[in-house]
Every structure is written in C-alpha cells, then in structure tokens.
Scaffold this motif. Structure first.
Motif, short mmCIF file in Angstrom:
data_model
loop_
_atom_site.label_atom_id
_atom_site.label_comp_id
_atom_site.label_asym_id
_atom_site.label_seq_id
_atom_site.Cartn_x
_atom_site.Cartn_y
_atom_site.Cartn_z
N ALA A 29 0.74 -1.28 0.07
CA ALA A 29 0.10 0.06 -0.12
C ALA A 29 0.95 1.32 -0.10
O ALA A 29 1.97 1.32 0.66
CB ALA A 29 -0.92 -0.09 1.25
N ASP A 30 0.38 2.35 -0.69
CA ASP A 30 1.00 3.61 -0.46
C ASP A 30 0.90 4.16 0.69
O ASP A 30 -0.09 3.96 1.48
CB ASP A 30 0.31 4.52 -1.62
N GLU A 31 1.71 4.89 1.28
CA GLU A 31 1.66 5.68 2.47
C GLU A 31 1.82 7.00 2.56
O GLU A 31 2.84 7.62 1.67
CB GLU A 31 2.54 4.71 3.46
N LEU A 32 1.43 7.88 3.48
CA LEU A 32 1.70 9.20 3.77
C LEU A 32 2.24 9.10 5.28
O LEU A 32 1.35 8.74 6.05
CB LEU A 32 0.42 10.19 3.66
N TRP A 33 3.38 9.84 5.70
CA TRP A 33 3.91 10.04 6.71
C TRP A 33 3.69 11.54 7.10
O TRP A 33 4.45 12.38 6.48
CB TRP A 33 5.47 9.72 6.95
N LEU A 34 2.90 11.76 8.12
CA LEU A 34 2.68 13.35 8.77
C LEU A 34 3.60 13.20 9.85
O LEU A 34 3.60 12.55 10.79
CB LEU A 34 1.29 13.41 8.95
N LEU A 35 4.43 14.41 9.92
CA LEU A 35 5.49 14.34 11.04
C LEU A 35 5.91 16.05 11.28
O LEU A 35 5.86 16.63 10.39
CB LEU A 35 6.57 13.09 10.73
N GLU A 36 6.90 15.94 12.28
CA GLU A 36 7.83 16.99 12.52
C GLU A 36 9.37 16.66 12.70
O GLU A 36 9.53 15.62 13.06
CB GLU A 36 7.38 18.03 13.44
N HIS A 37 10.05 17.41 12.49
CA HIS A 37 11.56 17.07 12.61
C HIS A 37 12.19 18.14 13.73
O HIS A 37 11.71 19.40 13.72
CB HIS A 37 12.57 16.81 11.18
N PRO A 38 13.24 17.75 14.45
CA PRO A 38 13.98 18.71 15.32
C PRO A 38 14.66 19.53 14.19
O PRO A 38 14.78 19.04 13.12
CB PRO A 38 14.61 17.62 16.15
N PRO A 39 15.23 20.69 14.73
CA PRO A 39 16.13 21.37 13.68
C PRO A 39 17.03 20.51 13.02
O PRO A 39 17.95 19.98 13.54
CB PRO A 39 16.52 22.50 14.60
N VAL A 40 17.17 20.68 11.51
CA VAL A 40 18.07 20.14 10.83
C VAL A 40 18.06 20.72 9.48
O VAL A 40 17.10 21.43 8.80
CB VAL A 40 17.64 18.68 10.49
N PHE A 41 19.10 21.04 8.69
CA PHE A 41 19.35 21.52 7.30
C PHE A 41 19.40 20.30 6.39
O PHE A 41 20.31 19.45 6.97
CB PHE A 41 20.55 22.36 7.10
N THR A 42 18.91 20.23 5.25
CA THR A 42 19.03 19.21 4.28
C THR A 42 19.56 19.58 3.10
O THR A 42 18.70 20.68 2.53
CB THR A 42 17.83 18.17 4.22
N LEU A 43 20.41 19.03 2.32
CA LEU A 43 20.74 19.25 1.35
C LEU A 43 20.76 18.41 0.14
O LEU A 43 21.23 17.13 0.27
CB LEU A 43 22.57 19.61 1.26
N GLY A 44 19.98 18.83 -0.86
CA GLY A 44 19.82 17.87 -1.97
C GLY A 44 21.04 17.31 -2.79
O GLY A 44 22.21 17.79 -2.52
N GLN A 45 20.84 16.33 -3.44
CA GLN A 45 21.84 15.43 -4.04
C GLN A 45 22.69 16.19 -4.97
O GLN A 45 23.93 15.98 -5.30
CB GLN A 45 21.34 14.08 -4.80
N ALA A 46 22.14 17.41 -5.71
CA ALA A 46 22.99 18.31 -6.71
C ALA A 46 23.18 19.63 -5.89
O ALA A 46 23.51 20.62 -6.40
CB ALA A 46 22.14 18.37 -7.69
N GLY A 47 22.95 19.55 -4.47
CA GLY A 47 22.86 21.01 -3.65
C GLY A 47 24.32 21.43 -3.71
O GLY A 47 25.35 20.79 -3.62
#
Length: 215
Positions: free
Chosen positions: A38-56
């Motif tokens: 089955a497909d899923e949707l995950w609803l959430l929050e994260h603690p502070p974090v920066f994320t950098l994409g693969q070509a970032g």
C-alpha cells in the motif's frame, strides 16, 4: 471508460521524529515494496535540521548555526526543517496511480494551495521554482526522489515554525528569498490541525482516476 479499483493509502502520524532515521526508513520501505504494498503518507515534524539535495551546493549554507546539515538523495538545494513545520512524506507508486513525476509535483503543490485556501490564504506556484508562495514569499517547499517508479521524500509547510534558521541559508538555492509561515497571517491552528487539512487534500487528489479504455 474503466474506473480502477480503489487503491489503499495508509496514513501514519509519527509526531516529532529525528531526520536521519526517518530518511533511512523511507528508503527501506521503498526498497522492500512490492506490487501489493500500500502507498503511505507520513505526517510528522523534525527537530532542527538543514537538508541538502543530491545536486545541492554547500555554499547555500551562509553561516554556521549549530544546526546539523544532512546531505540527502532528493532533488533541490538546501532547506530547513524544524518544529512547527508540517512535513508529509509521500511513499507512492506513481505507475499504479497513473502519475508522472511532473504530475505528482503539481498534485503536491495543489494540495498545499487548497489547504492554505481553507484558511483564507491565496497561495500560488512560481514558474521555475517548485514550492508554494504567497505574494512571492515561500511558505512551503517540496522535493522528491523517485526510484523504480515509486516516490519518497515530500513536502514541508511552515505553520508556526521559528523562521530564524532560514536566514542562514539561501532557501532552495535562491538568494534573498523570504520565507514565511501561516502564523504570520493570523492562523492560530497548530501543526496537528493544519496537518489534517493537508492530509485530506492529498488523499482527495491521490484518489484513483479513471483509466481510458483503448482499442
């Protein structure tokens, strides 16, 4: 015209969870899925974090803040996640739902626009800059990875998040881009309430579409 059978969609409300274990769980889920998953949707929050994409480009982090930076495998540049920001990860079999990647991005943006409209906020897309904007200022970001026709990662909507960390980056790689939140417009609902509106719009837009019978 043939209507496809209802496709199951599982919603998981995960609360406040660390970024890297959640990212690993998304990849593991996607690697292990079968035609029956089955497909899923995950609803959430994260603690502070920066994320950098693969070509970032790392230079889009303008100064050190003490907030961790995680290099990840979605598209796009750098963004910030933190409490008060809704994150929805969309683990979707695009082929099964007859969606192309561009259509999936448009669907995500439309769900955000419709959710914000529930609160009287007129949001819009911006050409060449994925995400959702109000008056040219960014209120929601998105980024996907598609592997074997299945998506993971997703979208982030600023509800009442601390916006100060955004000043330490060029959000999504755009110098001087202003980031805003729903609270700035007098919205008093928190992440849980807004999240339910957003989930409802995503579920509606992900509902099965008619299949066209071809000779």
């Amino acid at each position: 015209m043939q209507v496809v059978d209802a496709l199951p969609l599982v919603v998981r409300r995960l609360g406040l969870v660390e970024y890297e274990p959640t990212w690993a769980a998304m990849r593991a889920f996607t690697d292990a899925r079968t035609d029956e998953t089955a497909d899923e949707l995950w609803l959430l929050e994260h603690p502070p974090v920066f994320t950098l994409g693969q070509a970032g480009k790392p230079e889009h982090l303008l100064r050190e803040t003490g907030i961790p930076l995680v290099k990840i495998d979605r598209g796009g540049q750098i963004t910030y996640h933190g409490p008060g920001q809704i994150v929805v990860y969309l683990l979707i079999d695009l082929h099964r739902r007859r969606l192309k990647v561009r259509e999936m991005v448009t669907l995500m943006e439309q769900a955000l626009i419709d959710c914000l409209a529930d609160y009287g906020l007129a949001a819009a897309r911006k050409d060449g800059a994925p995400g959702v904007y109000i008056g040219g200022d960014k209120i929601a970001a998105l980024g996907l990875r598609v592997r074997n026709g299945c998506s993971y990662h997703g979208l982030a909507l600023n509800v009442d998040a601390d916006l100060a960390p955004f000043s330490a980056i060029n959000p999504c790689g755009y110098e001087g881009l202003k980031t805003i939140r729903m609270k700035d417009f007098g919205v008093t609902d928190g992440v849980a309430e807004v999240g339910e509106h957003l989930l409802a719009h995503l579920e509606r837009l992900l509902a099965p579409r008619p299949a066209i019978d071809r000779p």
